[in-house]
Structures are given as structure tokens and as C-alpha cells.
Scaffold this motif. Structure first.
Motif, PDB file in Angstrom:
ATOM      1  N   SER A  33     133.612 -29.286  34.380  1.00  8.98           N
ATOM      2  CA  SER A  33     134.844 -28.495  34.503  1.00  8.98           C
ATOM      3  C   SER A  33     134.565 -27.151  35.175  1.00  8.98           C
ATOM      4  CB  SER A  33     135.488 -28.285  33.137  1.00  8.98           C
ATOM      5  OG  SER A  33     134.632 -27.560  32.289  1.00  8.98           O
ATOM      6  N   MET A  34     133.341 -26.627  34.974  1.00  8.91           N
ATOM      7  CA  MET A  34     133.014 -25.352  35.623  1.00  8.91           C
ATOM      8  C   MET A  34     132.838 -25.540  37.127  1.00  8.91           C
ATOM      9  SD  MET A  34     130.444 -23.748  32.785  1.00  8.91           S
ATOM     10  CE  MET A  34     130.194 -22.211  33.643  1.00  8.91           C
ATOM     11  N   VAL A  35     132.262 -26.687  37.517  1.00  7.02           N
ATOM     12  CA  VAL A  35     132.131 -26.992  38.943  1.00  7.02           C
ATOM     13  C   VAL A  35     133.525 -27.087  39.567  1.00  7.02           C
ATOM     14  CG1 VAL A  35     131.397 -28.754  40.597  1.00  7.02           C
ATOM     15  CG2 VAL A  35     129.916 -28.139  38.675  1.00  7.02           C
ATOM     16  N   LEU A  36     134.415 -27.809  38.902  1.00 10.06           N
ATOM     17  CA  LEU A  36     135.777 -27.954  39.425  1.00 10.06           C
ATOM     18  C   LEU A  36     136.486 -26.611  39.495  1.00 10.06           C
ATOM     19  CD1 LEU A  36     136.647 -31.187  37.491  1.00 10.06           C
ATOM     20  CD2 LEU A  36     136.734 -30.974  39.978  1.00 10.06           C
ATOM     21  N   ASN A  37     136.281 -25.796  38.471  1.00  9.72           N
ATOM     22  CA  ASN A  37     136.975 -24.508  38.421  1.00  9.72           C
ATOM     23  C   ASN A  37     136.511 -23.525  39.503  1.00  9.72           C
ATOM     24  OD1 ASN A  37     137.897 -24.199  34.919  1.00  9.72           O
ATOM     25  ND2 ASN A  37     139.202 -24.407  36.711  1.00  9.72           N
ATOM     26  N   ALA A  38     135.458 -23.875  40.232  1.00  9.17           N
ATOM     27  CA  ALA A  38     135.107 -23.050  41.390  1.00  9.17           C
ATOM     28  C   ALA A  38     136.220 -23.101  42.433  1.00  9.17           C
ATOM     29  CB  ALA A  38     133.787 -23.530  41.994  1.00  9.17           C
ATOM     30  N   GLY A  39     137.038 -24.175  42.399  1.00  9.98           N
ATOM     31  CA  GLY A  39     138.107 -24.284  43.386  1.00  9.98           C
ATOM     32  C   GLY A  39     139.460 -24.616  42.791  1.00  9.98           C
ATOM     33  N   VAL A  40     139.471 -25.049  41.535  1.00  8.14           N
ATOM     34  CA  VAL A  40     140.734 -25.437  40.883  1.00  8.14           C
ATOM     35  C   VAL A  40     141.224 -24.272  40.034  1.00  8.14           C
ATOM     36  CG1 VAL A  40     141.798 -27.009  39.213  1.00  8.14           C
ATOM     37  CG2 VAL A  40     140.118 -27.882  40.836  1.00  8.14           C
TER      38      VAL A  40
END
Ligand code: ZN
Lengths: 96, 174
Positions: free
Chosen positions: B106-113
């Protein structure tokens, strides 16, 4: 990040939305019957208040729905959002 | 520095994918079409075996089924919805699925989401259209595992994949 409350999805980040200008502008039911001045006012003339303003917004990168929002154009605060077809909330009408 | 687990970003195989538009009051009487469960509320996905029905809006579903069944599935869905005004579009060749898995996915995704992907705001069964960087995506979390599915349009896929791999490197290099 500014959050906008979509009536369908709840609070979501502003970059998922697009603004669509002033709300509650009814198209004349018989365009051929209105004079040029009325037609021009329907097409181009907007209230552009400094203060509370009812606007159309689109949750384009979300549920894809249009809805209405009451926003303060001075503070950029979204005071209320409501679904298309619902009347503008009374409490938001007169303040400028 | 605490120990970090690997994040894997992988392109999923092809699927039979549809965009279904139908009024909610009509769906209430249908409930299910070709094994796709249409009873979920907005911004949730229901998985039934290999089939996913993600409700993206009040009247919009993204349906993902097994590859190779495209024609059979659209016939079946069409039969289940016969008599109910709807639109069913095969978008199998439009979409690419990418899986992001790992404890800190989720932290990887939150770099762009930009949306909250914490367990309270985005629990198992969540699905929504949103953005990743400059691309529009549909993000799904089928179950409680840290495995997310990103669906994007084909022409955005190289960008989305590169974005996720680039971000995942930070978590995989320690
Ligand atoms: Zn929405």
C-alpha cells in the motif's frame, strides 16, 4: 490535500475531480421562443460571486458522476455537496 | 532500519473484461449474471472463483473473468440481463492488470495514489477508480492479504508498470 465529499463515494482527494461551472442554470425549455438577450444570458452570464457559490463538479477519476457543491470562492471551503436534481440547500443561499 | 519484505510488481495475464452499465434498480432484481455477483455496494468488489465484479459507480461495474471465455461470457451476461436496459462492452483488449504484492504494497501504491489505503479506509473487498501519478487506474484489494490489483488502460501500462517498479525498488533495496 483538499478533500471533496462526493455524494456517492465520500471524501476523496481533489485531483480526482473536475469543476463544471455554476449550478442550477436551467436551459430554456423552448430555445426558439427566447430573444437574443435571454439566450446570451443563459449561455454566458454567470453570477461569479465573491463568497458562497453553487457549482457542478464531476468525480471523473472515481464514480464518474456529476453532482453539485456549495463552495466558498474566497476560502475554497466546500460547505456542502448534494446529488444532481436535489435543490440547493436553503441555508447556503443568501450569504455572499 | 527495520527489516523490509520484498514487494513484487507483476503484469497479470489477459482476462475477459467488461464494462457494464445498468440502473441500480434493475440490478436489484437480477443480482447475478454469468457468475458475477452484482449485489455489492459502490466502491467494492466481489470475487466469485475466478470472476471479479467491481462496482465503480452507482450504475457501473467492471467485470473480470477468465481469459478465453470472452464470447461465451458476454452471451451469458447478455442472457442474464435480457429485458433489462443495459450496456455491456468488451474491454478485454483495453485493460492491463498489474499485481502489487508485499507487506508494504500500500505504501508503494501511495507513492502515486492519492486515496487513503489504510485498512480502515480501504479494507478487503475494496475497489475504486482513482489515479496513479498521471494515469487513471482502477485499484482493487480482493482480500485481506497485501495483494492489490491495478487495472489501467493499455497505453498507460508501460508508465504505470515503470512507476510501480521504480517505487518498489526503494522497498526492495534495503
Ligand atoms: Zn464519486
Amino acid at each position: 490535500m483538499l478533500l471533496i465529499t462526493c455524494p456517492y463515494c465520500g471524501a476523496r482527494p481533489e485531483i480526482e475531480f473536475r469543476g463544471g461551472g455554476e449550478a442550477h442554470i436551467a436551459r430554456p425549455s423552448d430555445p426558439a421562443a427566447v430573444d437574443d438577450q435571454s439566450w446570451a444570458e443563459y449561455l454566458y452570464y454567470r453570477s461569479n460571486p465573491k463568497g458562497v457559490h453553487a457549482e457542478r463538479w464531476l468525480h471523473v477519476h472515481g464514480c464518474g458522476r456529476w453532482f453539485n457543491a456549495v463552495r466558498n470562492t474566497v476560502s475554497d471551503s466546500f460547505e456542502q455537496t448534494y446529488r444532481m436534481g436535489e435543490p440547493r440547500p436553503d441555508a447556503t443561499k443568501e450569504r455572499r | 532500519m527495520s527489516e523490509r519484505s520484498a514487494i513484487s510488481v507483476s503484469v497479470l495475464g489477459a482476462g475477459a473484461t467488461y464494462s457494464l452499465r445498468i440502473a441500480p434498480e434493475l440490478v436489484a432484481s437480477v443480482r447475478e449474471a454469468a457468475g458475477f455477483d452484482l449485489t455489492g455496494s459502490i466502491n467494492t468488489a466481489i470475487s466469485t472463483g475466478a470472476k471479479i465484479a467491481a462496482r465503480l459507480g452507482p450504475d457501473e461495474w467492471l467485470l473480470i473473468g477468465p481469459d478465453g471465455q470472452s464470447n461465451a461470457l458476454s452471451d451469458e451476461i447478455g442472457a442474464a440481463l435480457a429485458g433489462h436496459f443495459h450496456s455491456l462492452v468488451d474491454v478485454s483488449h483495453r485493460n492491463v492488470g498489474i499485481s502489487v504484492a508485499g507487506r508494504e504494497a500500500s505504501m508503494v501504491l501511495n507513492a502515486g495514489v492519492p486515496i487513503d489505503l489504510g485498512d480502515a479506509a480501504f479494507p478487503a473487498g475494496s475497489a475504486t477508480r482513482t489515479v496513479l501519478g498521471k494515469a487513471e487506474i482502477v485499484l482493487m484489494r480482493p482480500d485481506a492479504d497485501r495483494v492489490y490489483r491495478v487495472e489501467c488502460w493499455r497505453s498507460f501500462a508501460p508508465y504505470v508498470r515503470a512507476f510501480l517498479e521504480e517505487t518498489a525498488r526503494e522497498f526492495n533495496s534495503q
